[in-house]
Motif scaffolding. Structure first.
Motif, short mmCIF file in Angstrom:
data_model
loop_
_atom_site.label_atom_id
_atom_site.label_comp_id
_atom_site.label_asym_id
_atom_site.label_seq_id
_atom_site.Cartn_x
_atom_site.Cartn_y
_atom_site.Cartn_z
N ARG A 291 105.78 27.50 162.64
CA ARG A 291 105.23 26.42 161.82
C ARG A 291 103.89 26.85 161.23
O ARG A 291 103.06 27.48 161.89
N VAL A 292 103.66 26.48 159.97
CA VAL A 292 102.43 26.84 159.26
C VAL A 292 101.73 25.57 158.81
O VAL A 292 102.36 24.70 158.19
N PHE A 293 100.44 25.46 159.10
CA PHE A 293 99.65 24.41 158.46
C PHE A 293 99.17 24.97 157.14
O PHE A 293 98.46 25.98 157.09
N CYS A 294 99.54 24.30 156.06
CA CYS A 294 99.22 24.77 154.72
C CYS A 294 97.87 24.21 154.29
O CYS A 294 97.72 23.01 154.08
N ARG A 295 96.89 25.07 154.15
CA ARG A 295 95.57 24.67 153.70
C ARG A 295 95.30 25.37 152.38
O ARG A 295 95.38 26.60 152.28
N GLY A 296 95.02 24.57 151.37
CA GLY A 296 94.87 25.22 150.09
C GLY A 296 94.55 24.26 148.97
O GLY A 296 93.81 23.29 149.15
N ALA A 297 95.13 24.53 147.80
CA ALA A 297 94.71 23.81 146.60
C ALA A 297 95.82 23.85 145.56
O ALA A 297 96.78 24.62 145.66
N ASN A 298 95.66 23.01 144.55
CA ASN A 298 96.52 23.03 143.38
C ASN A 298 95.94 23.98 142.34
O ASN A 298 94.72 24.02 142.13
N TRP A 299 96.82 24.71 141.69
CA TRP A 299 96.43 25.69 140.68
C TRP A 299 96.84 25.17 139.31
O TRP A 299 97.99 24.80 139.10
N VAL A 300 95.88 25.15 138.38
CA VAL A 300 96.18 24.81 136.99
C VAL A 300 95.95 26.06 136.15
O VAL A 300 95.29 27.01 136.60
N PHE A 484 94.68 15.68 146.70
CA PHE A 484 93.55 14.79 146.95
C PHE A 484 92.33 15.48 146.35
O PHE A 484 92.32 16.69 146.16
N GLY A 485 91.31 14.73 146.02
CA GLY A 485 90.13 15.36 145.47
C GLY A 485 89.15 14.35 144.91
O GLY A 485 89.37 13.14 144.96
N ARG A 486 88.06 14.86 144.40
CA ARG A 486 87.03 14.01 143.79
C ARG A 486 86.44 14.76 142.60
O ARG A 486 86.23 15.97 142.64
N GLN A 487 86.16 14.02 141.55
CA GLN A 487 85.63 14.59 140.32
C GLN A 487 84.15 14.94 140.48
O GLN A 487 83.40 14.25 141.17
N ALA A 488 83.74 16.02 139.82
CA ALA A 488 82.32 16.43 139.84
C ALA A 488 82.03 17.24 138.58
O ALA A 488 82.92 17.77 137.93
N TYR A 489 80.74 17.34 138.28
CA TYR A 489 80.31 18.19 137.17
C TYR A 489 80.46 19.66 137.54
O TYR A 489 80.40 20.02 138.72
N ARG A 552 81.58 17.04 150.32
CA ARG A 552 81.69 16.30 151.59
C ARG A 552 83.08 15.73 151.78
O ARG A 552 83.67 15.83 152.87
N ALA A 553 83.64 15.12 150.72
CA ALA A 553 84.96 14.50 150.84
C ALA A 553 86.02 15.53 151.16
O ALA A 553 86.88 15.32 152.03
N VAL A 554 85.99 16.66 150.48
CA VAL A 554 87.00 17.69 150.68
C VAL A 554 86.89 18.28 152.08
O VAL A 554 87.90 18.49 152.78
N ARG A 555 85.68 18.57 152.51
CA ARG A 555 85.48 19.16 153.83
C ARG A 555 85.99 18.23 154.92
O ARG A 555 86.73 18.64 155.83
N ARG A 556 85.62 16.96 154.84
CA ARG A 556 86.03 16.02 155.89
C ARG A 556 87.54 15.85 155.93
O ARG A 556 88.15 15.82 157.01
N TYR A 557 88.15 15.75 154.75
CA TYR A 557 89.58 15.43 154.73
C TYR A 557 90.42 16.60 155.21
O TYR A 557 91.40 16.42 155.94
N ILE A 558 90.06 17.81 154.80
CA ILE A 558 90.81 18.98 155.28
C ILE A 558 90.71 19.08 156.79
O ILE A 558 91.72 19.28 157.48
N VAL A 559 89.51 18.96 157.31
CA VAL A 559 89.32 19.09 158.76
C VAL A 559 90.08 17.99 159.49
O VAL A 559 90.74 18.23 160.52
N VAL A 573 94.04 20.55 148.13
CA VAL A 573 93.06 19.81 147.36
C VAL A 573 93.40 19.91 145.87
O VAL A 573 93.97 20.90 145.41
N TRP A 574 93.08 18.87 145.14
CA TRP A 574 93.15 18.91 143.68
C TRP A 574 91.75 19.17 143.15
O TRP A 574 90.89 18.29 143.26
N GLN A 575 91.41 20.31 142.61
CA GLN A 575 92.23 21.44 142.29
C GLN A 575 91.39 22.66 142.59
O GLN A 575 90.21 22.54 142.94
N TRP A 576 91.93 23.86 142.41
CA TRP A 576 91.16 25.06 142.72
C TRP A 576 90.23 25.45 141.57
O TRP A 576 89.07 25.75 141.76
#
Length: 811
Positions: A291-300, A484-489, A552-559, A573-576
């Motif tokens: 079994r693998v826990f998949c930790r990563g991101a979406n690629w556009v 999952f993710g949050r918008q930022a500059y 902060r949001a990404v770190r907390r949610y992944i963990v 995470v959305w997105q890389w």
């Protein structure tokens, strides 16, 4: 752009200045020089790796075909009359023209003729052209509808041609493996031919071989079986090595070497485990039975123009993802099927790929030419990509079934109007089953396993966590979060380079044009910042505030998701990667500069990690310490036996309590090792934070919002007049600074800065003032008396640095 006719769309005013391009038809012309040998050969074809809009192709003035699909190559036979004329006139130059139709006008015309249908945001009806959907604009991308060609070549020959090679691992364990090599041959002549497959190790040692005598025939598929003893298994990153074998397929006709094919393959198995349980059903990938826990991101798609990304930038971005600890990237269905180099790099790095088919956030027509085009596209891409061990899952697309079921798209269709169901439920699974049966298929994302259930059910299948606060913890964890993710500059220097200093104001028309999300800043940015922070004293501070909240949001949610394994099995995470200098979701901005989220992901995705997470349904953002738990995550093959130190510390550095907690975590396991309210009673959740440490690992959590903490500290210090200090939230105790900063050394392209904490510095971010490349390390937490050297890599000189914490600028 190269001719100076339009601005780069990434520049100020550039997007608006080029919108006419997508409403304009274009003609590409060339003259191709052919040799007498080429003109007299059995077959002679003009081949386009890609044509990204609807187009008609002419060779020698003769129309040879039309296209309407970016996602597979187009081959056109040079007409015999053109060949004969060139030979007769001894003029070996043949004119070629490609007449591209304006993509925006094309989809609008088809929408009018075939019937309008709902698409994401009711934007340009991109579903009527098999083209990257994000090319028409998205909530993170500008509108840059292109009319472009991929690589163009002339191919010719007298004998058979290999069209595809599909290696399937049908049996595999540590002692033995079977690879069935399916060879699809075109242009087969009247002679019998021999097909030979050879498998070699990376250092050239022959491992297995097989030959097959194929009877005469025009087109055929042939299977060769390779038996491998003691195979070296390919593993995802962090679970083992990634050995790649060299596979060669050679055709021979009457003793003469014909066409050949070469590629690298990996030996491994993959399974999607959906075992039912009391909550619903799991969603876990198993590679080689583990079994693998998949930790990563979406690629556009990389860069502004989908499908034309710079190869060096793509590789750098993938290597950066691996450095963070990513073991999976999802190639999102609104972009493109990526290049060979992309998948080869993922194979090398051990980065698994969740591969969407190219459908996104819409209802799709099943009328006229579309089913035929989509099947041809799917058959080509599955045959092309199935050799890559990194690809572990085929998925029908992105948010299509969810849109039909839950966004009102289904009710907006006219009676009997198709919406794409047959593609995701029938055609695509059938193609995968036929051409790549050893790999699992999933109908759409998110999806719950049946059309009868809510598609975004967190209890079964995969889900997109956009329906609750990003980073929210507590309650039952979703089985697999694929978005999952949050918008930022982007970074301030990236914005400065793109638009210039005068536009760097949050509500300037230029910056507002770079906010593509529905509702704009008023919905997506301002309310969140207002709840968390005092008003920003500058645009630079506003940029930092969005970036820190994202991190902060990404770190907390992944963990948190990792701490809930095996009930939860993935966090993507959305997105890389960001595509331009606008508000986006990426860890890397469009210049490849790291945002704070990059460093937060590195902490959250580490093989061994500590996390201060909510349990028992506590509030997500700020909570009394009684709702907090210390989690230990061990994604290695060895047991983790250690002790962690937990401390309650005030914002001025006073320690109000500390305790050491021993723990033991099994291989590939996780454990709750302390309830903070029990081992550190009395925290009041105002001016305190909690620190957990184990060897080199450290994680922190504030128990109040930055707004509350700043107010409390200001009150205790006799007030901080932010109105008279618009560029800083520096907090002092009397005449003592909260940090000391020293430029230790400066060489061409490199600076070394020493940061010493006088009071606690949580999530300290060093922002160079100049053309910087990267800072290492960054987004660090220092306790009083601690120091850290940060190395800044530059393209040019820098005037200095800015320092930020969640409490504001440290001036």
């Amino acid at each position: 752009m190269q001719a100076g006719e339009i601005r780069d769309p990434n520049a100020a005013g550039g997007e608006a200045g080029q919108l006419w391009v997508g409403r304009t038809g274009w003609v590409y012309r060339a003259s191709v020089q052919l040799t007498k040998q080429m003109l007299e050969t059995e077959w002679l074809e003009l081949v386009f790796a890609s044509i990204d809009t609807a187009a008609t192709v002419f060779i020698g003035g003769i129309e040879v075909g039309s296209v309407c699909n970016q996602f597979y190559p187009h081959r056109f036979a040079v007409p015999q009359s053109v060949r004969a004329r060139a030979l007769l006139q001894a003029k070996l130059g043949i004119p070629i023209e490609v007449h591209c139709r304006a993509p925006v006008a094309e989809v609008e015309s088809l929408s009018s003729r075939l019937g309008a249908r709902p698409v994401n945001g009711d934007w340009t009806p991109y579903v009527f052209l098999r083209k990257a959907a994000c090319n028409f604009g998205w909530d993170w991308a500008p509108r840059v509808a292109t009319c472009g060609l991929g690589e163009v070549s002339i191919q010719w020959g007298k004998s058979s041609r290999i069209e595809s090679v599909r290696p399937h691992v049908t049996e595999c364990d540590r002692a033995h493996a079977i690879i069935e090599v399916h060879v699809d041959v075109g242009h087969a002549g009247e002679e019998a031919m021999t097909i030979t497959a050879r498998l070699e190790s990376a250092d050239g040692v022959l491992v297995a071989s097989s030959s097959h005598l194929a009877p005469p025939g025009r087109r055929a598929s042939h299977c060769l079986r390779l038996s491998v003893s003691n195979p070296q298994l390919w593993w995802p990153r962090g679970m083992g090595l990634q050995p790649l074998y060299r596979l060669t397929v050679q055709l021979e006709v009457e003793g003469r070497h014909g066409d050949s094919w070469r590629g690298r393959v990996g030996i491994r198995t993959v399974k999607l485990n959906q075992t039912p349980d009391a909550r619903g059903a799991g969603f876990a990938l198993e590679v080689n039975g583990e079994r693998v826990f998949c930790r990563g991101a979406n690629w556009v798609p990389s860069g502004l123009f989908a499908g034309y990304g710079d190869a060096a930038v793509v590789r750098h971005s993938l290597e950066s993802a691996a450095e963070v600890g990513v073991n999976m990237l999802r190639v999102w269905g609104g972009g493109v099927y990526e290049s060979r180099a992309f998948y080869d790099t993922c194979d090398e790095l051990g980065v698994m790929v969740w591969q969407d088919f190219m459908f996104a956030c819409a209802t799709y027509s099943e009328q006229e030419h579309f089913p035929k085009e989509i099947e041809k596209e799917a058959r080509y891409q599955v045959a092309r990509l199935c050799r890559h061990p990194s690809i572990v899952l085929w998925c029908g697309g992105n948010e299509n079934i969810w849109a039909w079921h839950s966004w009102g798209f289904g009710s907006r269709l006219t009676p009997g109007q198709s919406w794409g169901k047959k593609y995701w439920m029938e055609m695509l699974p059938a193609v995968v089953s036929e051409l790549d049966p050893a790999r699992p298929y999933w109908n759409d994302s998110p999806y719950s396993g049946t059309l009868e259930l809510f598609p975004n059910d967190p209890d079964r299948g995969d889900c997109h966590a956009w329906e609750h606060p990003v980073g929210a913890e507590g309650g039952a964890p979703p089985r697999f979060v694929s978005e999952f993710g949050r918008q930022a500059y982007p970074n301030l220097q990236t914005l400065r380079e793109a638009v210039g200093e005068k536009h760097l104001q949050s509500h300037s028309p230029e910056m507002q044009s770079r906010q593509k999300g529905t509702g704009g800043d008023a919905r997506l940015i301002d309310p969140v910042l207002g709840a968390e922070f005092p008003d920003a004293g500058s645009f630079a501070e506003r940029v930092w505030q969005t970036q820190w909240l994202q991190a902060r949001a990404v770190r907390r949610y992944i963990v948190w998701l990792r701490a809930n394994a095996p009930e939860s099995s993935g966090a993507l995470v959305w997105q890389w990667n960001d595509s331009w200098a606008g508000l986006g979701f990426g860890a890397l901005d469009s210049t490849q500069r790291r945002k704070p989220m990059w460093y937060a992901m590195r902490e959250a995705c580490a093989p061994r990690a500590l996390g201060l997470c909510m349990r028992n349904g506590g509030e997500a953002e700020h909570a009394h310490s009684g709702s907090l738990c210390l989690e230990a995550i061990n994604d290695t093959g060895d047991e983790w036996i250690a002790s962690a130190t937990l401390s309650r510390i005030t914002c001025d550095g006073s320690v109000r309590g500390a305790v050491t907690v021993p723990f033991r975590v099994p291989p590939r396991g996780c454990a709750t090792i302390a309830h903070i309210g029990e081992v550190l009673p009395g925290a009041d959740g105002s001016d305190e934070f909690v620190v957990a440490e184990c060897a080199s690992l450290r994680t922190t959590r504030m128990l109040a919002s930055p707004r509350t903490a700043v107010a409390l500290i200001a009150e205790s210090c006799g007030g901080v007049d932010r109105a008279n200090q618009p560029r800083t939230t520096e907090v002092r105790r009397g005449s003592s600074a909260i940090a000391r900063v020293n430029l230790m050394s400066e060489l061409p392209g490199v600076q070394r800065w020493m940061i010493e904490a006088v009071t606690p510095l949580l999530d300290l971010w060093l922002e160079p003032l100049g053309d910087w490349i990267e800072v290492e390390p960054n987004l660090i937490s220092l306790l009083p008396g601690e120091s850290q050297v940060l190395v800044v890599r530059l393209r040019g000189g820098a005037a200095g640095v800015r320092l930020w914490t969640p409490l504001g600028e440290v001036k």
